[in-house]
Scaffold this active site. Structure first.
Site, PDB file in Angstrom:
ATOM      1  N   LYS A 177       0.826  -1.204   0.000  1.00  0.00           N
ATOM      2  CA  LYS A 177       0.000   0.000   0.000  1.00  0.00           C
ATOM      3  C   LYS A 177       0.861   1.256   0.000  1.00  0.00           C
ATOM      4  CE  LYS A 177      -3.480   2.799   0.213  1.00  0.00           C
ATOM      5  NZ  LYS A 177      -4.501   2.828   1.247  1.00  0.00           N
ATOM      6  N   LYS A 245      -0.551  11.396   5.290  1.00  0.00           N
ATOM      7  CA  LYS A 245      -0.256  10.395   6.327  1.00  0.00           C
ATOM      8  C   LYS A 245       0.521   9.228   5.727  1.00  0.00           C
ATOM      9  CE  LYS A 245      -3.600   7.546   7.318  1.00  0.00           C
ATOM     10  NZ  LYS A 245      -3.115   6.209   6.893  1.00  0.00           N
TER      11      LYS A 245
END
Length: 305
Positions: A177, A245
């Site tokens: 990811k 983030k």
């Protein structure tokens, strides 16, 4: 919407029914699974009630006696707080499967996997890519880390949500990811710069985007986010603060691995500027606004020289 195939009903606890979680829980319920949910803001889950979904007052109640528990929360610290500090792991049945679909640091997933194993719980980290529309359509890319046998046991459920791929041991899904988010962030920055170049040079950016379809530059980012940029539509499908983030997490891991990633590092700094400028809740394609600010400053400097 894609037709959902019915299968043997399983009891599934779903934690976090926000922008992505709500349509994911909906698809599971529509497939005939018995779904119980918990969300910090219960009102966000109310639309699921007509599908037979039960809204629980506590996360512990939502996961009790469930075969599968899916967590879709905003960050690693939030997941840790719920799973460990609020003892959600202790409320889960032994030999149940915990699937953390949040984007969290690799080391956080590995630590959670160890804690789950100590309690006899199977653990998979399974972050997703595809945004809100992918969650609605069931077309998410799902990157899974953990034991391959445990993955096989829940793969039919994950296929209701998208295309699951087993990558490797615990943490591997999160690693994939991070790679995905680096590519997305860098592509958004490049598409934004290409649009600015077309505008400044006198070309119609909408026509340019259409002309590039099917060529080597074509991509989902070019088509979807390029259109967002030229139409100035920054209603969030993926908020910039979440993108930042993930790029921050990727940069921290790169430093730990003693890797130099200059392109990703620069893009990360641009997203940081966007957040500081108040754009954190805008779609991540709003990075073009920060690049416009850069060029505005450069123009002023030239005029004042």
């Amino acid at each position: 919407m894609e037709r959902i195939t019915m299968m043997t009903s399983r009891r599934i606890g779903f934690i976090g029914t926000g922008l992505m979680g709500a349509p994911m829980a909906r698809r599971l319920a529509e497939a005939g699974h018995r779904v119980s949910v918990w969300n910090r803001t219960p009102e966000k889950a109310e639309k699921l009630v007509p599908l037979g979904v039960s809204i629980e007052r506590t996360p512990q109640a939502a996961v009790a006696q469930c075969e599968i528990v899916i967590v879709m929360l905003s960050s690693g610290p939030v997941c840790d707080a719920l799973l460990l500090e609020d003892c959600l792991l202790d409320a889960m049945a032994r030999e149940s499967t915990l699937i953390v679909m949040s984007s969290i640091p690799v080391e956080t997933a590995q630590r959670q996997a160890d804690e789950a194993a100590r309690r006899g719980i199977r653990y998979l980290d399974a972050p997703v890519s595809g945004g809100e529309q992918g969650a609605i359509d069931g077309t998410l890319a799902i990157m899974v880390g953990g034991d391959a046998t445990h993955f096989d046991g829940v793969a039919p459920v994950l296929r209701l949500l998208g295309r699951p791929s087993h990558i490797g041991p615990a943490g591997s899904g999160e690693l994939a990811k991070l790679a995905n988010q680096m590519i997305v962030a860098n592509s958004i920055a490049t598409v934004a710069e290409a649009i600015l170049l077309a505008e400044r040079g006198g070309a119609d950016p909408k026509r340019m985007l259409k002309a590039l379809e099917g060529g080597f530059a074509d991509s989902t980012v070019l088509r979807l986010h390029g259109q967002r940029m030229v139409s100035e539509n920054f209603t969030p499908g993926g908020p910039a603060k979440w993108q930042f983030k993930d790029t921050q997490t990727a940069m921290a891991l790169a430093r730990a691995l003693e890797l130099s990633l200059p392109v990703s590092s620069l893009v990360d700094s641009l997203f940081e500027e966007l957040i500081k400028s108040g754009g954190g809740d805008l779609d991540h394609s709003a990075l073009i606004q920060q690049l416009r600010r850069h060029n505005g400053r450069h123009n002023e400097e030239r005029q004042n020289a």
